[in-house]
Design a protein around this motif. Sequence first.
Motif, short mmCIF file in Angstrom:
data_model
loop_
_atom_site.label_atom_id
_atom_site.label_comp_id
_atom_site.label_asym_id
_atom_site.label_seq_id
_atom_site.Cartn_x
_atom_site.Cartn_y
_atom_site.Cartn_z
N LEU A 1 0.86 -4.13 6.84
CA LEU A 1 1.40 -5.24 6.05
C LEU A 1 1.25 -4.99 4.55
O LEU A 1 0.16 -4.70 4.08
CB LEU A 1 0.68 -6.54 6.43
CG LEU A 1 0.96 -7.05 7.84
CD1 LEU A 1 -0.10 -8.04 8.28
CD2 LEU A 1 2.35 -7.67 7.92
N THR B 1 0.79 -5.93 0.64
CA THR B 1 0.09 -7.00 -0.07
C THR B 1 0.44 -6.92 -1.56
O THR B 1 1.19 -6.04 -1.98
CB THR B 1 -1.44 -6.85 0.09
OG1 THR B 1 -1.86 -5.63 -0.54
CG2 THR B 1 -1.83 -6.82 1.57
N PRO C 1 5.09 -10.87 -0.78
CA PRO C 1 3.67 -11.00 -1.11
C PRO C 1 3.39 -11.35 -2.57
O PRO C 1 2.31 -11.85 -2.88
CB PRO C 1 3.10 -9.61 -0.77
CG PRO C 1 4.05 -9.05 0.22
CD PRO C 1 5.39 -9.56 -0.18
N LEU D 1 -3.40 -1.43 11.24
CA LEU D 1 -3.86 -2.79 11.54
C LEU D 1 -4.80 -2.85 12.74
O LEU D 1 -5.58 -3.79 12.89
CB LEU D 1 -2.66 -3.71 11.77
CG LEU D 1 -1.78 -3.95 10.53
CD1 LEU D 1 -0.52 -4.71 10.91
CD2 LEU D 1 -2.54 -4.70 9.46
N TRP E 1 -3.96 -13.97 8.80
CA TRP E 1 -4.73 -13.42 7.67
C TRP E 1 -3.80 -13.10 6.50
O TRP E 1 -4.11 -13.40 5.35
CB TRP E 1 -5.47 -12.15 8.10
CG TRP E 1 -5.82 -11.29 6.93
CD1 TRP E 1 -6.81 -11.50 6.01
CD2 TRP E 1 -5.14 -10.10 6.50
NE1 TRP E 1 -6.80 -10.52 5.04
CE2 TRP E 1 -5.78 -9.65 5.32
CE3 TRP E 1 -4.06 -9.36 7.01
CZ2 TRP E 1 -5.37 -8.49 4.64
CZ3 TRP E 1 -3.66 -8.21 6.33
CH2 TRP E 1 -4.31 -7.81 5.16
N TRP E 2 -2.64 -12.51 6.81
CA TRP E 2 -1.72 -12.05 5.77
C TRP E 2 -1.23 -13.21 4.91
O TRP E 2 -1.21 -13.10 3.68
CB TRP E 2 -0.54 -11.35 6.44
CG TRP E 2 0.39 -10.62 5.52
CD1 TRP E 2 0.06 -9.72 4.55
CD2 TRP E 2 1.81 -10.71 5.50
NE1 TRP E 2 1.18 -9.23 3.93
CE2 TRP E 2 2.27 -9.83 4.51
CE3 TRP E 2 2.74 -11.44 6.26
CZ2 TRP E 2 3.63 -9.68 4.23
CZ3 TRP E 2 4.07 -11.28 5.98
CH2 TRP E 2 4.52 -10.41 4.98
N GLU F 1 -3.81 -14.97 2.40
CA GLU F 1 -4.09 -14.27 1.14
C GLU F 1 -5.59 -14.10 0.90
O GLU F 1 -6.03 -13.89 -0.24
CB GLU F 1 -3.40 -14.94 -0.05
CG GLU F 1 -1.88 -14.98 0.12
CD GLU F 1 -1.15 -15.47 -1.11
OE1 GLU F 1 -1.81 -15.92 -2.07
OE2 GLU F 1 0.09 -15.39 -1.12
#
Length: 260
Positions: free
Chosen positions: A85, A87, A181, A216, A229-230, A233
């Motif tokens: 993912l 960020t 993000p 991951l 979780w993503w 933040e």
Amino acid sequence: MIESIKIIRQYYNSEKPYICAFSGGKDSIVIYDLCKKSGVPIQYIYSNTTIDPPGHISFIRKNYPDVEILQPKASFFKLIELRGLPTRQTRFCCQALKEYYGNNANIIEGLRIDEGIKRGKRLKDLKEPSQCDTRVKGKQHIYPILNWMEKDVWEYIHKNNLVYSELYDKGFKRLGCVGCPLAQQKERIREYKIYPRYVYAIIKAIQKNIEAGKSLSKFFNDPYEAFYWWISELSLKNHFSLKLFEINYKKEIEKLFPKI
């Protein structure tokens, strides 16, 4: 406006490709119009990120038919399968989906200092509306509306009767990748609520990443927890330190983003 057109003409070099990076958002629509008024031969390109709002490409094709649409080697979802993912700190998606083209080219973009604090800090010391990009050979960014305010952009659009996406009239402040993000958490969640199918496509890609034993899988065995979780933040450390109670992440995600 006159100064912006002068800038576009100033950086034209017949020996280098001259490209207008077109996103279909309000700023790029203004840049597109300024480029047309400059009289300079310019190529117009839109990079399909594969996660822009549904219907966005159709809007571009209908209203800006001379914009060339590039397709990436891998979709946003495939990138998650392979790399995890993105960020704020590791936005590999931008480079893979939007910034990969332009070798030895001058790229005209609608970046403005007032768009955000981080971009403002990065660009506030520019003496000229240009910046080299060392990641792509010979690439130079040109920012003709660098010092425009948002109100200037909308005034120009209305004064010149430019066609813009109806999403702005529906409350969108920005167009681009859904759930980017870099956007504020509140905005990311709002966008995912509007387009929940992207949520579940991302979760499916996360599952494939975990099953393949990639990045991951070092932290998660539940793709719903990884997505939770993503969008929280939180750092990984803080996420795991707050797990005082058992949480059904699938249930929480489906409650927050009901499938349409």
